[in-house]
Write an enzyme that holds these catalytic residues in place. Structure first.
Site, PDB file in Angstrom:
ATOM      1  N   ALA A   1      -3.068   2.313  -3.602  1.00  0.00           N
ATOM      2  CA  ALA A   1      -2.563   3.686  -3.708  1.00  0.00           C
ATOM      3  C   ALA A   1      -2.296   4.232  -2.303  1.00  0.00           C
ATOM      4  O   ALA A   1      -2.044   3.474  -1.367  1.00  0.00           O
ATOM      5  CB  ALA A   1      -3.555   4.530  -4.486  1.00  0.00           C
TER       6      ALA A   1
ATOM      7  N   VAL B   1       0.865  -1.177   0.000  1.00  0.00           N
ATOM      8  CA  VAL B   1       0.000   0.000   0.000  1.00  0.00           C
ATOM      9  C   VAL B   1       0.898   1.222   0.000  1.00  0.00           C
ATOM     10  O   VAL B   1       1.978   1.223   0.585  1.00  0.00           O
ATOM     11  CB  VAL B   1      -0.944   0.009   1.220  1.00  0.00           C
ATOM     12  CG1 VAL B   1      -1.524   1.395   1.468  1.00  0.00           C
ATOM     13  CG2 VAL B   1      -2.070  -0.994   1.027  1.00  0.00           C
ATOM     14  N   CYS B   2       0.458   2.261  -0.689  1.00  0.00           N
ATOM     15  CA  CYS B   2       1.159   3.536  -0.729  1.00  0.00           C
ATOM     16  C   CYS B   2       2.565   3.344  -1.311  1.00  0.00           C
ATOM     17  O   CYS B   2       2.771   2.525  -2.205  1.00  0.00           O
ATOM     18  CB  CYS B   2       1.165   4.148   0.669  1.00  0.00           C
ATOM     19  SG  CYS B   2       1.549   5.908   0.746  1.00  0.00           S
ATOM     20  N   SER B   3       3.545   4.050  -0.778  1.00  0.00           N
ATOM     21  CA  SER B   3       4.904   3.970  -1.311  1.00  0.00           C
ATOM     22  C   SER B   3       5.596   2.668  -0.954  1.00  0.00           C
ATOM     23  O   SER B   3       6.765   2.473  -1.310  1.00  0.00           O
ATOM     24  CB  SER B   3       5.738   5.157  -0.814  1.00  0.00           C
ATOM     25  OG  SER B   3       5.778   5.176   0.598  1.00  0.00           O
TER      26      SER B   3
ATOM     27  N   SER C   1       0.849   3.371  -6.411  1.00  0.00           N
ATOM     28  CA  SER C   1       1.536   3.863  -5.225  1.00  0.00           C
ATOM     29  C   SER C   1       0.891   5.188  -4.843  1.00  0.00           C
ATOM     30  O   SER C   1      -0.107   5.599  -5.445  1.00  0.00           O
ATOM     31  CB  SER C   1       3.033   4.048  -5.521  1.00  0.00           C
ATOM     32  OG  SER C   1       3.771   4.258  -4.336  1.00  0.00           O
TER      33      SER C   1
END
Length: 276
Positions: free
Chosen positions: A203, A153-155, A173
């Protein structure tokens, strides 16, 4: 009487924040009993696969964004019979970028070798450090070579990319570093949750809840995921429409792009160095 008890277990387990205390995860040595029906709950509900034995490893590291971890963990925690490992380099407490401390349950050495799900959260400087750490990348590459699903998830997708796990795969991302994924040989994709074969990425930050529900549906089925969603009362109705680069006011976008400009450059540099 038995049916009522079983229903209570299901309801308890689907209260995701309380699942760990109401229905403890089975130990690695215990194989849970698979019960694929719930008598008395109707023909459709009788077919729901309530029990499983998934092995889920969630990486933690200093400076991670804790919501990236907690959102998916909330949904993974609704999986009756699943075993969740909170994995770090050591068992020392890990402090997030906002100061919340998480205590790992396992190390890189004690985490099972064969996993159903390998997951990593994101962050900013802490994520860049983890994505540059040889031990962390070796662990991710090793477990990723055998895991059924490789996720983030995310970066956190920067860590997957740095470990060589996204080459040729579509992935998403946080908007601030999504384009950097191309440097790892990935295909940056602007979506809340992106699936490409067994790579499933979410994301930024709150997308972890959508990612988590998608994973619950993948590991069990849609009805189970809908039960988890209802018990979590996940029905977002934000007070502002600024949660996306597509909808946020221009002045907000400008301010945030400027704020994370240094991180964006560092993420692109990391991807370029890894590629080289």
């Amino acid at each position: 009487m038995i049916d009522n008890q079983r229903r209570s277990l299901v309801i308890g387990a689907l209260l995701a924040p309380l699942a760990a205390s109401m229905l403890p995860n089975a130990s690695a040595a215990e194989k849970p009993v698979h019960a694929h029906d719930m008598p008395g709950m109707g023909p459709d509900m009788d077919k729901v696969p309530w029990m499983g034995d998934e092995q889920i490893a969630m990486l933690v590291y200093p400076g991670m964004t804790v919501m990236d971890l907690v959102g998916p963990h909330c949904m993974f925690g609704s999986l009756m019979g699943a075993k969740i490992y909170i994995v770090a380099k050591s068992l020392d407490p890990v402090t997030s970028d906002a100061g919340l401390t998480i205590v790992p349950t396992d190390t890189f050495e004690t985490c099972p070798r064969d996993l159903t799900v390998l997951f990593t959260p994101g962050g900013t400087d802490g994520t860049l450090a983890a994505a540059s750490d040889a031990e962390t990348l070796a662990f991710m590459a090793d477990r990723g070579a055998r895991a059924k699903y490789i996720t983030s998830v995310c970066s956190g997708s920067l860590i997957l990319g740095a470990a060589g796990l996204l080459k040729g795969y579509k992935a998403t991302s946080h908007w601030s570093c999504r384009d950097a994924l191309s440097g790892f040989g990935a295909i940056p994709t602007d979506a809340r949750v992106v699936r490409d074969r067994n790579r499933i990425t979410g994301a930024g930050v709150t997308a972890g809840l959508d990612f988590g529900l998608s994973m619950v549906a993948e590991l069990r089925d849609q009805t189970y995921a809908e039960c988890a969603q209802l018990m979590s009362e996940y029905n977002p109705d934000p007070p502002f429409n600024a949660g996306s680069m597509k909808t946020a006011p221009q002045k907000v976008k400008t301010a945030m792009v400027d704020l994370v400009a240094d991180f964006t450059k560092k993420a692109e540099a990391l991807a370029s160095e890894t590629k080289g």
